[in-house]
Motif scaffolding. Sequence first.
Motif, mmCIF file in Angstrom:
data_model
loop_
_atom_site.group_PDB
_atom_site.id
_atom_site.type_symbol
_atom_site.label_atom_id
_atom_site.label_comp_id
_atom_site.label_asym_id
_atom_site.label_seq_id
_atom_site.Cartn_x
_atom_site.Cartn_y
_atom_site.Cartn_z
ATOM 1 N N GLN A 55 1.159 -4.289 -10.370
ATOM 2 C CA GLN A 55 2.563 -4.073 -10.036
ATOM 3 C C GLN A 55 3.140 -5.268 -9.276
ATOM 4 O O GLN A 55 4.269 -5.705 -9.537
ATOM 5 C CB GLN A 55 2.721 -2.804 -9.200
ATOM 6 C CG GLN A 55 4.167 -2.460 -8.839
ATOM 7 C CD GLN A 55 5.051 -2.252 -10.054
ATOM 8 O OE1 GLN A 55 4.632 -1.643 -11.035
ATOM 9 N NE2 GLN A 55 6.264 -2.780 -10.009
ATOM 10 N N HIS A 90 3.642 1.367 -1.549
ATOM 11 C CA HIS A 90 4.381 1.243 -2.810
ATOM 12 C C HIS A 90 5.884 1.089 -2.586
ATOM 13 O O HIS A 90 6.705 1.580 -3.371
ATOM 14 C CB HIS A 90 4.083 2.422 -3.742
ATOM 15 C CG HIS A 90 2.654 2.492 -4.153
ATOM 16 N ND1 HIS A 90 2.158 3.479 -4.986
ATOM 17 C CD2 HIS A 90 1.584 1.696 -3.852
ATOM 18 C CE1 HIS A 90 0.844 3.282 -5.167
ATOM 19 N NE2 HIS A 90 0.484 2.214 -4.483
ATOM 20 N N LYS A 102 0.823 -1.209 0.000
ATOM 21 C CA LYS A 102 0.000 0.000 0.000
ATOM 22 C C LYS A 102 0.860 1.263 0.000
ATOM 23 O O LYS A 102 0.445 2.300 -0.523
ATOM 24 C CB LYS A 102 -0.931 0.015 1.218
ATOM 25 C CG LYS A 102 -2.019 -1.051 1.210
ATOM 26 C CD LYS A 102 -2.876 -1.018 -0.046
ATOM 27 C CE LYS A 102 -3.656 0.266 -0.214
ATOM 28 N NZ LYS A 102 -4.476 0.244 -1.474
ATOM 29 N N TRP A 115 8.058 -1.091 -3.341
ATOM 30 C CA TRP A 115 8.194 -2.259 -4.213
ATOM 31 C C TRP A 115 9.530 -2.952 -4.026
ATOM 32 O O TRP A 115 9.642 -4.169 -4.251
ATOM 33 C CB TRP A 115 7.977 -1.856 -5.672
ATOM 34 C CG TRP A 115 6.667 -1.168 -5.901
ATOM 35 C CD1 TRP A 115 6.467 0.076 -6.444
ATOM 36 C CD2 TRP A 115 5.351 -1.675 -5.596
ATOM 37 N NE1 TRP A 115 5.124 0.369 -6.491
ATOM 38 C CE2 TRP A 115 4.415 -0.679 -5.988
ATOM 39 C CE3 TRP A 115 4.876 -2.853 -5.033
ATOM 40 C CZ2 TRP A 115 3.038 -0.834 -5.829
ATOM 41 C CZ3 TRP A 115 3.508 -3.025 -4.863
ATOM 42 C CH2 TRP A 115 2.606 -2.025 -5.263
ATOM 43 N N GLU A 129 -2.036 -1.654 -8.150
ATOM 44 C CA GLU A 129 -1.172 -2.316 -7.170
ATOM 45 C C GLU A 129 -1.112 -3.818 -7.420
ATOM 46 O O GLU A 129 -0.043 -4.431 -7.316
ATOM 47 C CB GLU A 129 -1.653 -2.009 -5.758
ATOM 48 C CG GLU A 129 -1.371 -0.570 -5.335
ATOM 49 C CD GLU A 129 -2.157 -0.119 -4.109
ATOM 50 O OE1 GLU A 129 -1.854 0.973 -3.590
ATOM 51 O OE2 GLU A 129 -3.094 -0.839 -3.683
#
Length: 227
Positions: free
Chosen positions: A147, A108, A106, A110, A144
Amino acid sequence: MKTENLTKQSLAKYFDHTFLKAYATNADLEKLCTEAKTIGAAMVAINTEWTKFCKEQLQGTDVHVGAAIGFPLGQCGLDTKLFECKWAIEQGADEIDYVINISKAKMHDWDFIRHEMEEFKKICTEGQVLLKVIFENCYLTKDEIRQLALIAKEVKPDFIKTSTGFGTGGATVEDVKIMVEAVDGEVQVKAAGGIRDWKTCKEMIEAGATRIGTSSSLNILKEFEGE
């Protein structure tokens, strides 16, 4: 995938036959394993505590034991999750389903998500077990989800998975299609959460799911036979 050529036996091989309730008893898990053997399921999905017990129950069969790691919140810290993963493999797990750090997704972060996935992949590759990554899509935007799937395409776990079944929502056809498209054949997709009938199961398979996590395997097979 088209479902016209499925048989009862080939459909059962899609199923991760599931009992993940906190109140599980020996009798519950013995029943789960007996059912999985009878129908020829791919796997039993259980909390890590029950790995050794289920492995003993399923000895001599081709039904896998799948341990749920960091379940269902994914919030116990990476070192804790990795320890649990290693312990589950030592106890006899054939497959690992771990919950990502949803907060990191949430936010991000990553790089963290990729690192977490890579660390699990290392352990599972060394232990020669299958790895499934649970996204918990009900808390994620479509971007999301995409991703996360793209990261998985790079890291290459065996599966990415829609849901724990303990969130505010389960698998949807739209989400399965997003995941399947993003990984582009590099990773398989497991649909789980709220799949209780043949109609829903069929939709997930036709959307591209190659495993179905469900506690309703027997009901789905009964409906399938009745078509």
